[in-house]
Design an enzyme around this catalytic site. Structure first.
Site, PDB file in Angstrom:
ATOM      1  CE1 TYR A 144      -2.354   3.398   2.480  1.00  0.00           C
ATOM      2  CE2 TYR A 144      -3.582   2.827   0.535  1.00  0.00           C
ATOM      3  CZ  TYR A 144      -3.334   3.644   1.603  1.00  0.00           C
ATOM      4  OH  TYR A 144      -4.180   4.673   1.898  1.00  0.00           O
ATOM      5  CG  ASP A 239       6.117   3.755   0.444  1.00  0.00           C
ATOM      6  OD1 ASP A 239       4.663   3.373   0.252  1.00  0.00           O
ATOM      7  OD2 ASP A 239       6.364   4.254   1.557  1.00  0.00           O
ATOM      8  CE  LYS A 267       2.480   4.767   8.084  1.00  0.00           C
ATOM      9  NZ  LYS A 267       1.163   4.565   8.366  1.00  0.00           N
TER      10      LYS A 267
END
Ligand code: KE4
Length: 431
Positions: A144, A239, A267
């Site tokens: 994702y 990623d 994050k």
């Protein structure tokens, strides 16, 4: 454990917020039941509005590597806030965060801050398409990368694996430029490139997959993808929105010794405030405006509050890494995984899992889980029962089997031992 206040809050929220939440996974759809509403957090603990306390392994889906409300991070935020919340002109804070990232991650020479992981990945793909003049992008099924149109595709048919829209609103014309292959499958990646390599701008992948549960790359997989992309003149985008500064101080790429061309972050670099970033080789990043023609901008990019929180988090990580903090988190994660697997054997329930740095995964599956197909074959119903049983015991994991668990620098033997005790009680009710 009572949930009356959360239930009432959820009823109220659903009247004015889509599904009562601001991100779908928070609605607990895949584990059923009503989401608990947070009241506050402290260190490794999250408290809900009914006064229940949980040892927290959700950790806001990854940002809170220093746990909830860490005093050093709060102090950094309040000092920054007292000077103003945003300026719309550069601040030295942004430079300091970028300098720290470039120092810790050798493949990153130049950085651009944005406001979310989605912004980071969509911008990195735009840059890769501009840099190569090619339009196809390859992603792995089960990885994702946020909700930009080009990533919301499901595996197409045939070798070309042309993406098909996986959400209404995503035009076929965009989806079909995203090619999909299974994670950890070098043969599929090689076959795709042998057919379309000259048209592929980039491969984007999670070096450790965190969105199908926690799935580690097979030995040689990442190097194989690096070799294939280089051979065909495509870029490799790691990623690291989840893995960045979480699986090691240099992220997954330093841990596995791979140099991607571009990397995306989120994050941890915001410590719970809205943030994202992408970075990489100077010759690539200098194609981005205002240095180059690739446009990307953002009102609050590099926001001083997020930058101050991120800088405090990264500085503490650098110091703590010297003291073995990543090994400590991994040891704790491995201890939980090993007990989970033992309990599965004891009760005759298929279980497996893995841990790396500050993340780990627990599957109700006999194993091994190496890609989305195997992850999706897990017993998600049993995971839902386990999730709620653990809530009752005062421990919260992610409300989905296909997500990862996150440990923090402030989890201690006390929380890990209590988690293991809780698992022993939870398993008794799973058979
Ligand atoms: P955000 O746009 O949510 O900041 O980041 C998107 C993203 C990009 N790349 C990876 C590897 C990610 O894991 C994410 C977002 N992670 C999910 C949970 N696994 C966010 C949780 C949510 O959607 O609420």
């Amino acid at each position: 454990m009572g949930y009356e206040k959360s239930a009432a809050a959820f009823e109220r929220a659903q009247k004015v917020l889509v599904g009562g939440v601001n991100s779908p996974v928070r609605a607990f759809k895949s584990v059923q039941g009503t989401p608990y509403f947070a009241d506050h957090g402290s260190g490794p603990y999250l408290y809900d509005i009914d006064g229940n306390r949980y040892i927290d392994y959700l950790m806001s889906w990854g940002p809170l590597i220093w746990g909830h409300a860490h005093p050093t991070i709060l102090e950094a935020i309040s000092q920054a806030a007292a000077r103003g919340t945003s300026f719309g002109v550069p601040t030295e804070l942004e430079t300091e965060v970028a300098e720290t990232m470039a120092r810790l991650i050798p493949s990153v020479e130049v950085v651009r801050m944005v406001n979310s992981g989605t912004e980071a990945t969509m911008s990195a793909v735009r840059l890769a398409r501009a840099a190569t003049g090619r339009t196809y992008v390859v992603k792995c099924i089960g990885c994702y990368h946020g909700h930009a149109d080009q990533f919301l595709v499901k595996a197409g048919s045939g070798v070309a694996s042309l993406g098909l829209p996986d959400s209404p609103g995503v035009p076929q014309a965009i989806a079909e430029r995203t090619l999909t292959v299974p994670y950890n499958d070098l043969d599929a990646m090689r076959a795709l490139f042998s057919e379309m390599g000259q048209d592929i701008a980039a491969v984007i992948l999670e070096p450790v997959a965190g969105n199908m549960g926690c799935v580690l790359p097979r030995e040689g997989y990442l190097q194989g993808v690096r070799d294939i992309t280089r051979e065909h003149g495509a870029l490799l985008i790691f990623d690291e929105v989840i893995t960045g500064f979480r699986v090691g101080l240099g992220g997954a790429q330093v841990r596995f010794g791979i140099q991607p061309d571009l990397t995306t972050f989120g994050k941890v670099i915001g410590a719970g405030l809205p943030v994202g970033a992408y970075g990489g080789r100077r010759d690539l990043m200098d194609l981005v405006a205002p240095t180059g023609p690739v446009y990307q901008g953002g009102t609050l990019s590099g926001n001083p509050l997020a930058m101050s929180a991120g800088l405090a988090s990264l500085r503490m990580l650098e110091a703590a890494a010297e003291r073995g903090i990543y090994e400590q988190m991994e040891t704790y994660g491995r201890k939980i995984v090993e007990r989970f697997v033992e309990l599965g054997e004891q009760y005759g329930i298929p279980t497996c899992g893995d841990a790396i740095g500050g993340m780990f995964g627990l599957f109700f599956h006999k194993g091994p889980v190496t890609d989305f197909a195997s992850a999706a074959a897990s017993d998600t119903r049993r995971y839902a029962k386990f999730f709620h049983a653990m809530l009752q015991e005062g421990v919260t994991f992610a409300p989905s089997q296909l997500e990862s668990a996150f440990i923090s620098c402030v989890h201690t033997d006390e929380e890990v031992d209590a988690t293991i005790d809780a698992m022993e009680k939870a398993f008794a009710g799973l058979v």
